[in-house]
Each structure stands twice: as C-alpha cells, then as structure tokens.
Design a protein around this motif. Sequence first.
Motif, PDB file in Angstrom:
ATOM      1  N   PHE A   1      53.819  78.859 -21.471  1.00 45.10           N
ATOM      2  CA  PHE A   1      55.509  79.344 -21.834  1.00 45.10           C
ATOM      3  C   PHE A   1      56.041  80.148 -20.740  1.00 45.10           C
ATOM      4  CE2 PHE A   1      52.695  79.962 -25.576  1.00 45.10           C
ATOM      5  CZ  PHE A   1      53.390  79.037 -26.517  1.00 45.10           C
ATOM      6  N   GLY A   2      57.446  79.969 -20.746  1.00 41.48           N
ATOM      7  CA  GLY A   2      58.205  80.644 -19.936  1.00 41.48           C
ATOM      8  C   GLY A   2      58.486  82.161 -20.416  1.00 41.48           C
ATOM      9  N   ASP A   3      58.640  83.126 -19.643  1.00 39.93           N
ATOM     10  CA  ASP A   3      58.994  84.299 -20.077  1.00 39.93           C
ATOM     11  C   ASP A   3      60.305  84.516 -20.707  1.00 39.93           C
ATOM     12  OD1 ASP A   3      56.862  85.059 -18.740  1.00 39.93           O
ATOM     13  OD2 ASP A   3      57.592  86.563 -17.330  1.00 39.93           O
ATOM     14  N   ALA A   4      60.727  85.412 -21.861  1.00 42.29           N
ATOM     15  CA  ALA A   4      61.920  85.929 -22.354  1.00 42.29           C
ATOM     16  C   ALA A   4      62.930  85.543 -21.409  1.00 42.29           C
ATOM     17  CB  ALA A   4      61.967  87.096 -22.934  1.00 42.29           C
ATOM     18  N   GLY A   5      64.174  84.705 -21.605  1.00 43.29           N
ATOM     19  CA  GLY A   5      65.274  84.568 -20.804  1.00 43.29           C
ATOM     20  C   GLY A   5      65.415  82.974 -20.316  1.00 43.29           C
ATOM     21  N   GLN A   6      66.207  82.898 -19.316  1.00 45.58           N
ATOM     22  CA  GLN A   6      66.447  81.868 -18.749  1.00 45.58           C
ATOM     23  C   GLN A   6      65.941  81.643 -17.275  1.00 45.58           C
ATOM     24  OE1 GLN A   6      68.712  79.302 -19.857  1.00 45.58           O
ATOM     25  NE2 GLN A   6      67.942  78.119 -18.108  1.00 45.58           N
ATOM     26  N   GLY A   7      65.497  80.392 -16.958  1.00 45.22           N
ATOM     27  CA  GLY A   7      64.572  79.878 -15.955  1.00 45.22           C
ATOM     28  C   GLY A   7      65.529  79.283 -15.025  1.00 45.22           C
ATOM     29  N   PRO A   8      65.033  79.194 -13.727  1.00 44.25           N
ATOM     30  CA  PRO A   8      66.086  78.944 -12.338  1.00 44.25           C
ATOM     31  C   PRO A   8      66.440  77.040 -12.534  1.00 44.25           C
ATOM     32  CG  PRO A   8      63.749  78.796 -11.667  1.00 44.25           C
ATOM     33  CD  PRO A   8      63.818  79.068 -13.046  1.00 44.25           C
ATOM     34  N   PHE A   9      66.503  76.545 -13.615  1.00 43.45           N
ATOM     35  CA  PHE A   9      66.915  75.299 -13.697  1.00 43.45           C
ATOM     36  C   PHE A   9      67.064  74.616 -14.886  1.00 43.45           C
ATOM     37  CE2 PHE A   9      62.175  74.886 -13.373  1.00 43.45           C
ATOM     38  CZ  PHE A   9      62.027  73.807 -14.362  1.00 43.45           C
ATOM     39  N   THR A  10      67.865  73.534 -15.049  1.00 41.76           N
ATOM     40  CA  THR A  10      68.306  72.996 -16.274  1.00 41.76           C
ATOM     41  C   THR A  10      68.408  71.561 -15.946  1.00 41.76           C
ATOM     42  OG1 THR A  10      69.447  72.787 -18.136  1.00 41.76           O
ATOM     43  CG2 THR A  10      70.570  73.057 -16.245  1.00 41.76           C
ATOM     44  N   THR A  11      68.005  70.692 -17.016  1.00 43.19           N
ATOM     45  CA  THR A  11      68.170  69.024 -16.795  1.00 43.19           C
ATOM     46  C   THR A  11      69.528  68.656 -16.768  1.00 43.19           C
ATOM     47  OG1 THR A  11      66.089  69.070 -17.986  1.00 43.19           O
ATOM     48  CG2 THR A  11      67.370  67.117 -17.707  1.00 43.19           C
ATOM     49  N   ASN A  12      69.846  67.845 -15.566  1.00 39.46           N
ATOM     50  CA  ASN A  12      70.991  67.281 -15.422  1.00 39.46           C
ATOM     51  C   ASN A  12      71.037  65.678 -15.748  1.00 39.46           C
ATOM     52  OD1 ASN A  12      73.674  66.822 -14.231  1.00 39.46           O
ATOM     53  ND2 ASN A  12      72.909  66.480 -12.146  1.00 39.46           N
ATOM     54  N   TRP A  13      70.989  65.753 -17.271  1.00 33.92           N
ATOM     55  CA  TRP A  13      71.097  64.192 -17.793  1.00 33.92           C
ATOM     56  C   TRP A  13      71.484  64.514 -19.099  1.00 33.92           C
ATOM     57  CZ3 TRP A  13      70.995  59.642 -16.087  1.00 33.92           C
ATOM     58  CH2 TRP A  13      70.461  58.425 -17.078  1.00 33.92           C
ATOM     59  N   ASP A  14      72.499  63.217 -19.075  1.00 35.37           N
ATOM     60  CA  ASP A  14      73.070  62.939 -20.507  1.00 35.37           C
ATOM     61  C   ASP A  14      72.532  61.831 -21.228  1.00 35.37           C
ATOM     62  OD1 ASP A  14      74.887  62.373 -22.707  1.00 35.37           O
ATOM     63  OD2 ASP A  14      76.515  63.098 -21.906  1.00 35.37           O
TER      64      ASP A  14
ATOM     65  N   TRP B   1      80.938  54.744  -7.343  1.00 33.04           N
ATOM     66  CA  TRP B   1      79.459  54.953  -7.074  1.00 33.04           C
ATOM     67  C   TRP B   1      78.709  53.861  -6.153  1.00 33.04           C
ATOM     68  CZ3 TRP B   1      78.328  59.889  -7.335  1.00 33.04           C
ATOM     69  CH2 TRP B   1      79.057  60.515  -8.156  1.00 33.04           C
ATOM     70  N   GLN B   2      78.084  54.025  -5.449  1.00 33.16           N
ATOM     71  CA  GLN B   2      77.450  53.084  -4.343  1.00 33.16           C
ATOM     72  C   GLN B   2      75.884  53.017  -4.687  1.00 33.16           C
ATOM     73  OE1 GLN B   2      79.215  50.751  -2.490  1.00 33.16           O
ATOM     74  NE2 GLN B   2      80.996  51.834  -3.510  1.00 33.16           N
ATOM     75  N   ASP B   3      75.321  51.909  -4.415  1.00 38.67           N
ATOM     76  CA  ASP B   3      73.854  51.592  -4.625  1.00 38.67           C
ATOM     77  C   ASP B   3      73.221  52.572  -3.464  1.00 38.67           C
ATOM     78  OD1 ASP B   3      73.944  49.879  -6.625  1.00 38.67           O
ATOM     79  OD2 ASP B   3      73.203  48.199  -5.483  1.00 38.67           O
ATOM     80  N   GLY B   4      72.010  53.336  -4.056  1.00 33.87           N
ATOM     81  CA  GLY B   4      71.652  54.435  -3.061  1.00 33.87           C
ATOM     82  C   GLY B   4      72.351  55.783  -3.147  1.00 33.87           C
ATOM     83  N   ASP B   5      73.299  56.051  -3.887  1.00 33.28           N
ATOM     84  CA  ASP B   5      73.778  57.192  -4.256  1.00 33.28           C
ATOM     85  C   ASP B   5      72.804  57.957  -4.986  1.00 33.28           C
ATOM     86  OD1 ASP B   5      76.133  57.038  -2.830  1.00 33.28           O
ATOM     87  OD2 ASP B   5      77.431  56.522  -4.427  1.00 33.28           O
ATOM     88  N   VAL B   6      72.490  59.575  -4.800  1.00 33.81           N
ATOM     89  CA  VAL B   6      71.423  59.924  -5.301  1.00 33.81           C
ATOM     90  C   VAL B   6      72.048  61.721  -5.911  1.00 33.81           C
ATOM     91  CG1 VAL B   6      69.057  61.230  -5.059  1.00 33.81           C
ATOM     92  CG2 VAL B   6      69.220  59.321  -4.054  1.00 33.81           C
ATOM     93  N   ILE B   7      71.649  61.708  -7.216  1.00 31.48           N
ATOM     94  CA  ILE B   7      72.111  63.069  -7.671  1.00 31.48           C
ATOM     95  C   ILE B   7      70.634  63.666  -8.202  1.00 31.48           C
ATOM     96  CG2 ILE B   7      73.289  64.260  -9.493  1.00 31.48           C
ATOM     97  CD1 ILE B   7      75.616  62.290  -9.171  1.00 31.48           C
ATOM     98  N   PRO B   8      70.474  65.073  -7.973  1.00 32.65           N
ATOM     99  CA  PRO B   8      69.346  65.557  -8.190  1.00 32.65           C
ATOM    100  C   PRO B   8      69.268  65.751 -10.161  1.00 32.65           C
ATOM    101  CG  PRO B   8      70.063  66.626  -6.567  1.00 32.65           C
ATOM    102  CD  PRO B   8      71.006  65.706  -6.970  1.00 32.65           C
ATOM    103  N   ARG B   9      68.307  65.488 -10.395  1.00 34.05           N
ATOM    104  CA  ARG B   9      68.291  65.430 -12.211  1.00 34.05           C
ATOM    105  C   ARG B   9      67.973  66.779 -12.523  1.00 34.05           C
ATOM    106  NH1 ARG B   9      64.403  64.921 -16.207  1.00 34.05           N
ATOM    107  NH2 ARG B   9      65.036  63.763 -18.031  1.00 34.05           N
ATOM    108  N   ARG B  10      67.791  67.756 -11.727  1.00 39.60           N
ATOM    109  CA  ARG B  10      67.758  69.326 -12.149  1.00 39.60           C
ATOM    110  C   ARG B  10      68.995  70.177 -11.280  1.00 39.60           C
ATOM    111  NH1 ARG B  10      63.930  69.265 -16.088  1.00 39.60           N
ATOM    112  NH2 ARG B  10      61.962  68.051 -15.583  1.00 39.60           N
ATOM    113  N   LEU B  11      69.537  70.622 -12.235  1.00 40.70           N
ATOM    114  CA  LEU B  11      70.616  71.896 -11.601  1.00 40.70           C
ATOM    115  C   LEU B  11      70.104  73.064 -11.558  1.00 40.70           C
ATOM    116  CD1 LEU B  11      73.707  72.060 -11.402  1.00 40.70           C
ATOM    117  CD2 LEU B  11      73.881  72.895 -13.492  1.00 40.70           C
TER     118      LEU B  11
END
Length: 494
Positions: free
Chosen positions: A232-245, A297-307
Amino acid sequence: MIASNIRLPHDSGVHMSSHDKGAGQWLVLGLPIALGLAWITQGTGVIGNDPERNIWIPDDLTMPLQVQAAYNGERIFFRYRWPAERAHVYHDMLRYEGGNWVRHGASRVGPDPDGTYEDRVTMLVDDGGVPDFGRYGGYVTVGDRMRFFTDSASPAEVSAHPHLGETLGLTEVQKHLPETRRDAADWRSVVDAETLAAQREAGYFLDLWHWRAGRANPIGASDDQWIGEDRFGDAGQGPFTTNWDGATGQPRWMFDPETTGIHALRWEDVQAETVDFDGIYYLSRAMAVDFDPDHDWQDGDVIPRRLLDEGAGSRSDIRVHGDARWADGFWDVTLVRAMDTGSPLDDKAFREQGVYDIGIAVHRNATGSRWHYVSHPHRLGLGRHADIQARRIDGDSPAWNDDWYEMTLFYPGQVNWPLLTSRAHAGAPDIAAGKPVRPRHSEQQLALYGVEREFNDAIVGQWRLTLIAGLLTMLGVTFALLPAFRPSRRGERS
C-alpha cells in the motif's frame, strides 16, 4: 608334454562362440542407446528464458551495493551506491506512431527492449514487529501465486476476491505478510478486516522506502509505502499520477511550449544512452498544460505517461537529499526522512539506541516487477552495535566519507514463503526452529537455488531420464557379462 594331457570339453568352442555373440549384442545395442540417452539429457541443459512462463534469468546473479546511514536526532539519512551500465530514467512513455499514441514501458518479463523502465532502489524497515523478517528478510513478503510467477493468480481470480478484488480493487497478488492469511500457502485466505486492523496497530507491517529514477527522482521525491496484506501507499498523495485518457486514447497533458520550448520529447532522445539530468526528460505539473489533440503531432513524438507532482501527507515523507545522479557507471542516491513521522500506522519510527532490521533491493537494466536483486536482512543500529552503524551528526547534512557498509544482492528467482516452510524445502525445520538464513546460506547459494526452483520440473524430469539411462547401462553390462558366469561342463579328469 603337459599341454597334451589337457582336454577341453568337446562343445567348449560352441560356448565361447555364443558368449561372444551375446555379449556383443548387448554391448553394441544396449550401451550406445543408454549412453546416447544420457548424452541427450545431460548435454543440452534446461536453463533458458521462457517469457510465456514468466521466466527470464539475468546474466549476473549477484551485484554489489554500498550503504551508509546517518542521523541528527530529527532526521535520518540513507545513502545507496550501486553499479549500472547506464541510467534508465525514462519510464512508461507514450510514442506517437501512425496517428496513435502507443505505450512503451509497461511491466513485462525481463528487461524492457526499449529501455523505458526506470531504475529503482527499495528498502524494507522493521522495528521487531515482524520477527521473521529479521531472520529471513524479503522472503517473508513473497506469498502464494504472486504476480509474474509462473503460477501467478489470474486477474479474474483476484478481481473476484471479496477483499483483495472487490474492496481493494486489485487484479494481482502482490507482496504480503504470512500472518495476514489464515493459511500462508493460500493467497485467498485473507484474515478478517478486524484482525488486519489489529495487526497493523500492533506493528505487524513493514515500512517500505521506494525511490524511482523516473517517477519521483526528477522532482526530488521518493515514494513511501508499507506492506501488510498487500503493498500500500501511505496516507496522502504520491509523487506521480497517470497521464492517460482511456476514453479518448490520448494523453491528458503535454509539455507547455511556452515554458519548455517543446510540445513533446523525441523518441531518439529517449533511446540515447546518456541523460542530461539538468535537461527535460520528464513531465511535471509545473511544466504541463492540457493536451492539444489538434497540434501537428509527428511520428516519434513522446509524452511521458506519468505526470510528476509534489506529494502530500504521509506518503510524501521521504525526500531525495541533494542530487541523486548516475555517473561513471554508478548510481549515488541519498534519501532523508523524519526519524518519527508521527504516522505509526504507516511508518516505523527511528529512535536513539534503537536497532532495526532492513532489507534492500535494486532494479537496474530496465527491469521491473520481480526481476530485481535483493539483500539478506541486515541490522541497523542508532548508537548501538549492528551491521550498519548509523553515524550521529550535527547539522542538517551528513559529510559523507568512504566508510561504506558493503552488501551483496542476489536474484531471488521464484522462491516464496510457502515453499520455504513446506516439506519440499530441506531447510523448513530450521525455519520452524527460528534459525536465520544469513549465517547458513551465501547470496550466491540463494541465487542458484532461486534459478533451480524456476526450472524445478524440468530438472526433475532430466534427473529421471538420467536415472533411466543409468539403469539401462547397468542392465546392458549385466546381460553382457551374464554368460561368463554360467556353469559349464567340466572336462574329463586325466
């Protein structure tokens, strides 16, 4: 002459001829077949990577780790240093390909082929609340049918479980402690909620420090977790969230071109073997804006899936002290936390004159999940004798020297607590008697045992074939020599 007085049986020539013929048949047919079978079963071996069975064996079964610790009465510092061929800081990336955003870096068997899985160091801490941890280390957290084992429980099975699936929303069996189950050999047998709460109140949990090179380090953060009936994570908010819709099949955020000068990273930069730690290789809340689907957007563009984002509450207690960096083939990471966080249900408090059990693990070479290297349990002392002596300091920052505590970490393979405490393990009586593992087995021995267990069925099958080959060889020799022991008719006495 004496020789002329010796008379042989009139059919002795026939006996000799049949003996030679019988022996020849068995020797010509039996021995080559038996020896050939032995050659086939012994010459090829059984060790080999098999992703379909969640098996991948690292080239190196052990690795070194250096550790230091210091404290000032308010905060405690841990420094870790380990070798790595390169720094893996990119984790879980979205690459634009042919009009779609494709994920690179999900959990997989063995190393990620694109290198998009982060390096990590984790540390389990106990203050005596989990006695078996001090004797057997992380083995006590590895239960029945865990994720990425060959016999791992299916997502459907876990999702249907009343507590793990329906209450916690899990789809995998993760690390957990034995007494959170009525039967440690059955992952399903979770004790009732009242007992789980009482165990946690009594300190029957492990504190987990979790540093991640990609999902936390760039913003100077670390994750803070604990292990009870699950991880489990401790109570509260961790350092990342998911960048995906999931509804639109695209990221939620992208780089802010006004503050960063870019909309996205480039795949060729992600694939480069060097990292500019002062540059942009991650996406944080401070440099993100809402995703623009109409951008060219161009092929090869990259965006991290974690914010990445600053955490909150107990889960944000652990921070990176200074700069955690990879240089000249080594990671050098220092973490810091309050000695007593004021969260006794999440963290183990450190106190002057205290002695604690710790176990450390490292992920490197773009591997995740169970493909890590782990340590024996080691003792940490604050003002008391122990394996690792935490040094008392004045001021807010340790002046580190080269006085390291040297550890060897090992690949643990598919060895779990139910196996170690079962009749299948010769050392189970020693575990029942409370004899610790560290004085009895080296890291190399444990690594080899871990690999052996991954291929146990194949090894047993090969042993049986070898046994059959040996028996055939013995039978061949026996039947070949049997005629020599047959009674023959004696010649006439002179």
